[in-house]
Write a protein that holds these residues in place. Structure first.
Motif, short mmCIF file in Angstrom:
data_model
loop_
_atom_site.label_atom_id
_atom_site.label_comp_id
_atom_site.label_asym_id
_atom_site.label_seq_id
_atom_site.Cartn_x
_atom_site.Cartn_y
_atom_site.Cartn_z
N SER A 156 41.00 50.36 27.00
CA SER A 156 40.10 50.55 25.88
C SER A 156 38.65 50.35 26.31
N LYS A 157 37.74 51.04 25.63
CA LYS A 157 36.32 50.85 25.90
C LYS A 157 35.73 49.77 24.99
N ASP A 158 36.56 49.09 24.24
CA ASP A 158 36.09 48.06 23.33
C ASP A 158 35.88 46.75 24.08
N ILE A 159 34.62 46.48 24.41
CA ILE A 159 34.26 45.27 25.12
C ILE A 159 33.70 44.29 24.08
N LEU A 160 34.22 43.10 24.09
CA LEU A 160 33.77 42.04 23.19
C LEU A 160 33.10 40.96 24.02
N VAL A 161 31.89 40.59 23.67
CA VAL A 161 31.20 39.48 24.33
C VAL A 161 31.20 38.31 23.35
N GLN A 162 31.67 37.18 23.83
CA GLN A 162 31.72 35.99 22.99
C GLN A 162 31.39 34.75 23.79
N GLU A 163 31.05 33.68 23.08
CA GLU A 163 30.80 32.42 23.75
C GLU A 163 32.08 31.93 24.41
N TYR A 164 31.90 31.32 25.56
CA TYR A 164 33.02 30.78 26.33
C TYR A 164 33.73 29.67 25.56
N SER A 165 35.05 29.64 25.70
CA SER A 165 35.84 28.49 25.26
C SER A 165 36.80 28.14 26.40
N SER A 166 37.16 26.88 26.48
CA SER A 166 37.89 26.37 27.64
C SER A 166 39.25 27.02 27.88
N TYR A 197 39.74 29.94 28.39
CA TYR A 197 39.52 31.04 29.33
C TYR A 197 39.11 30.54 30.71
N GLN A 198 39.11 29.24 30.95
CA GLN A 198 38.59 28.65 32.18
C GLN A 198 39.26 29.23 33.43
N ALA A 199 40.57 29.28 33.47
CA ALA A 199 41.29 29.79 34.65
C ALA A 199 40.96 31.26 34.90
N HIS A 200 40.83 32.04 33.83
CA HIS A 200 40.52 33.47 33.97
C HIS A 200 39.10 33.68 34.50
N VAL A 201 38.17 32.85 34.03
CA VAL A 201 36.79 32.92 34.51
C VAL A 201 36.75 32.60 36.00
N LEU A 251 35.28 40.40 27.18
CA LEU A 251 36.73 40.59 27.11
C LEU A 251 37.06 42.04 26.81
N ASN A 252 38.14 42.49 27.40
CA ASN A 252 38.74 43.76 27.05
C ASN A 252 40.22 43.48 26.86
N ASN A 253 40.68 43.60 25.64
CA ASN A 253 42.08 43.28 25.31
C ASN A 253 42.47 41.89 25.82
N GLU A 254 41.61 40.91 25.55
CA GLU A 254 41.83 39.51 25.92
C GLU A 254 41.76 39.23 27.42
N GLU A 255 41.43 40.23 28.23
CA GLU A 255 41.24 40.01 29.67
C GLU A 255 39.76 39.73 29.92
N VAL A 256 39.48 38.64 30.66
CA VAL A 256 38.10 38.33 31.01
C VAL A 256 37.64 39.32 32.07
N ILE A 257 36.63 40.11 31.72
CA ILE A 257 36.13 41.15 32.64
C ILE A 257 34.68 40.91 33.04
N GLY A 258 34.06 39.87 32.48
CA GLY A 258 32.68 39.59 32.83
C GLY A 258 32.24 38.22 32.35
N THR A 259 31.19 37.70 32.99
CA THR A 259 30.62 36.42 32.61
C THR A 259 29.11 36.45 32.78
N ILE A 260 28.44 35.59 32.05
CA ILE A 260 27.00 35.35 32.21
C ILE A 260 26.71 33.99 31.60
N SER A 261 25.72 33.31 32.16
CA SER A 261 25.33 32.03 31.57
C SER A 261 23.84 31.82 31.69
#
Length: 164
Positions: A2-12, A14-18, A60-70
């Motif tokens: 899917s091309k639906d990318i969701l950007v959201q604040e980090y929650s713990s 997702y730590q292992a995926h990050v 996120l794309n379908n609950e997969e972490v695909i990017g980060t920024i801080s």
């Protein structure tokens, strides 16, 4: 995909995926000899980044972490942009993941009434250099960095973004 990318604040949760995403890009794609032990901040993201005027976001794309920024609060209404990584399949114009992440961070910085964003990067990340420059970051010398800017051993190129 899917091309639906969701950007959201980090929650713990997702730590292992990050950690997996960042280490893969650093070690496998760019052959940088950095380990998880060299990056203890990745084990305490909420405490390290999500305080003061700082924050950490994931794409996120379908609950997969695909990017980060801080954004790391370094005082005096300034932040350090850190941990900007995008999975190779989600880079470029098709998904615009990097742009979505950066837009989120810049919007946050404006709402926090910050004055400047600084970042350090490695010489290998040539596409990142072009991306930052295209998005209004100016190259600066190490001597122009704020005193509290956390310079990493791998950082050799530095940028500044002035928030209007």
């Amino acid at each position: 995909m899917s091309k639906d990318i969701l950007v959201q604040e980090y929650s713990s949760n997702y730590q292992a995926h990050v950690l997996d995403l960042i280490l893969h890009i650093q070690q496998v794609e760019y052959n940088i000899s950095i380990t998880e032990e060299d990056q203890p901040d990745l084990f305490v993201i909420d405490d390290y980044y999500q305080n003061g005027t700082g924050n950490f976001w994931i794409a996120l794309n379908n609950e997969e972490v695909i990017g980060t920024i801080s954004l790391l609060d370094i005082g005096e209404d300034q932040v350090a942009l850190r941990k900007m990584f995008v999975h190779k399949n989600y880079r470029g114009q098709t998904y615009k993941t990097a742009s979505l992440l950066l837009h989120t961070a810049l919007t946050w910085a404006r709402k926090q009434q910050l004055h400047a964003i600084y970042l350090g990067t490695t010489p290998q990340f040539l596409a990142a250099h072009r991306f930052y420059e295209k998005n209004g970051f100016s190259s600066i010398s190490p001597g122009e960095l704020p005193e509290r800017f956390p310079v990493l051993e791998v950082d050799k190129k530095f940028y500044k973004y002035v928030i209007n």
